[in-house]
Design an enzyme around this catalytic site. Structure first.
Site, PDB file in Angstrom:
ATOM      1  N   ASP A 126      -8.318   3.737   1.340  1.00  0.00           N
ATOM      2  CA  ASP A 126      -7.339   4.136   2.354  1.00  0.00           C
ATOM      3  C   ASP A 126      -8.088   4.615   3.598  1.00  0.00           C
ATOM      4  OD1 ASP A 126      -5.426   5.310   3.889  1.00  0.00           O
ATOM      5  OD2 ASP A 126      -4.571   6.541   2.289  1.00  0.00           O
ATOM      6  N   ASN A 186       2.290   1.290   4.351  1.00  0.00           N
ATOM      7  CA  ASN A 186       2.575   0.008   5.011  1.00  0.00           C
ATOM      8  C   ASN A 186       2.311   0.065   6.517  1.00  0.00           C
ATOM      9  OD1 ASN A 186       5.460  -2.201   5.532  1.00  0.00           O
ATOM     10  ND2 ASN A 186       3.348  -2.770   5.120  1.00  0.00           N
ATOM     11  N   CYS A 194      -1.447   0.655   7.418  1.00  0.00           N
ATOM     12  CA  CYS A 194      -2.890   0.411   7.569  1.00  0.00           C
ATOM     13  C   CYS A 194      -3.349  -0.819   6.790  1.00  0.00           C
ATOM     14  CB  CYS A 194      -3.692   1.627   7.111  1.00  0.00           C
ATOM     15  SG  CYS A 194      -3.392   3.111   8.093  1.00  0.00           S
ATOM     16  N   ARG A 195      -3.373  -0.735   5.452  1.00  0.00           N
ATOM     17  CA  ARG A 195      -3.988  -1.779   4.645  1.00  0.00           C
ATOM     18  C   ARG A 195      -3.104  -3.002   4.429  1.00  0.00           C
ATOM     19  NH1 ARG A 195      -5.205   2.130  -0.227  1.00  0.00           N
ATOM     20  NH2 ARG A 195      -3.292   3.008   0.688  1.00  0.00           N
ATOM     21  N   SER A 196      -1.860  -2.793   3.938  1.00  0.00           N
ATOM     22  CA  SER A 196      -1.050  -3.976   3.609  1.00  0.00           C
ATOM     23  C   SER A 196      -0.667  -4.798   4.844  1.00  0.00           C
ATOM     24  CB  SER A 196       0.169  -3.610   2.758  1.00  0.00           C
ATOM     25  OG  SER A 196       0.993  -2.664   3.372  1.00  0.00           O
ATOM     26  N   CYS A 228       0.866  -1.186   0.000  1.00  0.00           N
ATOM     27  CA  CYS A 228       0.000   0.000   0.000  1.00  0.00           C
ATOM     28  C   CYS A 228       0.904   1.238   0.000  1.00  0.00           C
ATOM     29  CB  CYS A 228      -0.987  -0.021   1.166  1.00  0.00           C
ATOM     30  SG  CYS A 228      -0.232  -0.047   2.803  1.00  0.00           S
TER      31      CYS A 228
HETATM   32  P1  4NP Z   1      -1.781   2.749   4.128  1.00  0.00           P
HETATM   33  O1  4NP Z   1      -2.441   4.087   4.745  1.00  0.00           O
HETATM   34  O2  4NP Z   1      -1.238   3.124   2.776  1.00  0.00           O
HETATM   35  O3  4NP Z   1      -2.932   1.815   4.046  1.00  0.00           O
HETATM   36  O4  4NP Z   1      -0.706   2.324   5.112  1.00  0.00           O
HETATM   37  C1  4NP Z   1      -1.772   5.307   4.823  1.00  0.00           C
HETATM   38  C2  4NP Z   1      -0.901   5.547   5.853  1.00  0.00           C
HETATM   39  C3  4NP Z   1      -0.259   6.774   5.939  1.00  0.00           C
HETATM   40  C4  4NP Z   1      -0.497   7.738   4.988  1.00  0.00           C
HETATM   41  C5  4NP Z   1      -1.370   7.487   3.945  1.00  0.00           C
HETATM   42  C6  4NP Z   1      -1.996   6.254   3.865  1.00  0.00           C
HETATM   43  N1  4NP Z   1       0.141   9.000   5.091  1.00  0.00           N
HETATM   44  O5  4NP Z   1      -0.122   9.876   4.222  1.00  0.00           O
HETATM   45  O6  4NP Z   1       0.952   9.218   5.994  1.00  0.00           O
END
Ligand code: 4NP
Length: 160
Positions: free
Chosen positions: A128, A15, A17-19, A12
């Site tokens: 997200d 790294n 939240c989702r992955s 993602c």
């Molecule tokens: P992820 O979520 O891609 O599912 O881990 C996010 C985590 C942090 C951010 C964006 C999405 N950020 O902009 O910091």
């Protein structure tokens, strides 16, 4: 069929939240089929924003509610050589997928697909949840839990 472990990476943006949830859910499906020794499972982010950090507390919490412990994971950035290293690189959304493909230097081992190409959900992208409320994490869990089960069935049918 070789005995080399199949390498699967979920990717993602951050790294955190989702992955990490996809990694945790896929690991649980693999373990429940008794196949843990046949796989190397990892996750990564296309950005360096959260390198070295634990998964988001909201991801840790939703996984724990489903008896999956992801608190041992640490964020790392996806790198070009991962495309040679991994057999399956599974992106959470189209933006992740195009960021991954932009790192390609031509010859690569990995097949790069969207997680929600598996199964029959209407949406093709895992949303997200980072800036939303805790309900978003439950929704992500539901999507990744179902899709990683379908992914495992596909990999089994292709390799085992
Ligand atoms: P992820 O979520 O891609 O599912 O881990 C996010 C985590 C942090 C951010 C964006 C999405 N950020 O902009 O910091």
């Amino acid at each position: 069929m070789s005995n080399r472990p199949l390498k699967v990476a979920f990717v993602c943006l951050g790294n955190i939240c989702r992955s990490p949830l996809a990694e945790g859910a896929f690991r649980a499906h693999v373990a429940s089929q008794g196949l843990s020794k046949r796989f190397l499972i990892d996750s990564a982010g296309t950005s360096s924003y959260h390198v070295g950090e634990l998964p988001d507390q909201r991801s840790i919490a939703v996984a724990a509610r489903h008896d999956v412990d992801i608190s041992g994971q640490r964020s790392r950035q996806f790198v070009s050589s991962d495309l040679q290293e991994f057999d399956y690189v599974i992106a959470m959304d189209r933006s992740n997928q195009s960021n991954i493909n932009a790192l390609s230097s031509g010859e690569q081992r990995a097949e790069v697909t969207l997680l929600l190409d598996e199964g029959d959900t209407r949406t093709r992208e895992v949303p997200d949840p980072y800036y939303g409320g805790p309900g978003g994490f439950d929704h992500v869990w539901q999507l990744v839990n179902e899709a990683t089960e379908s992914l495992l069935q596909r990999i089994i049918s292709e390799h085992m």
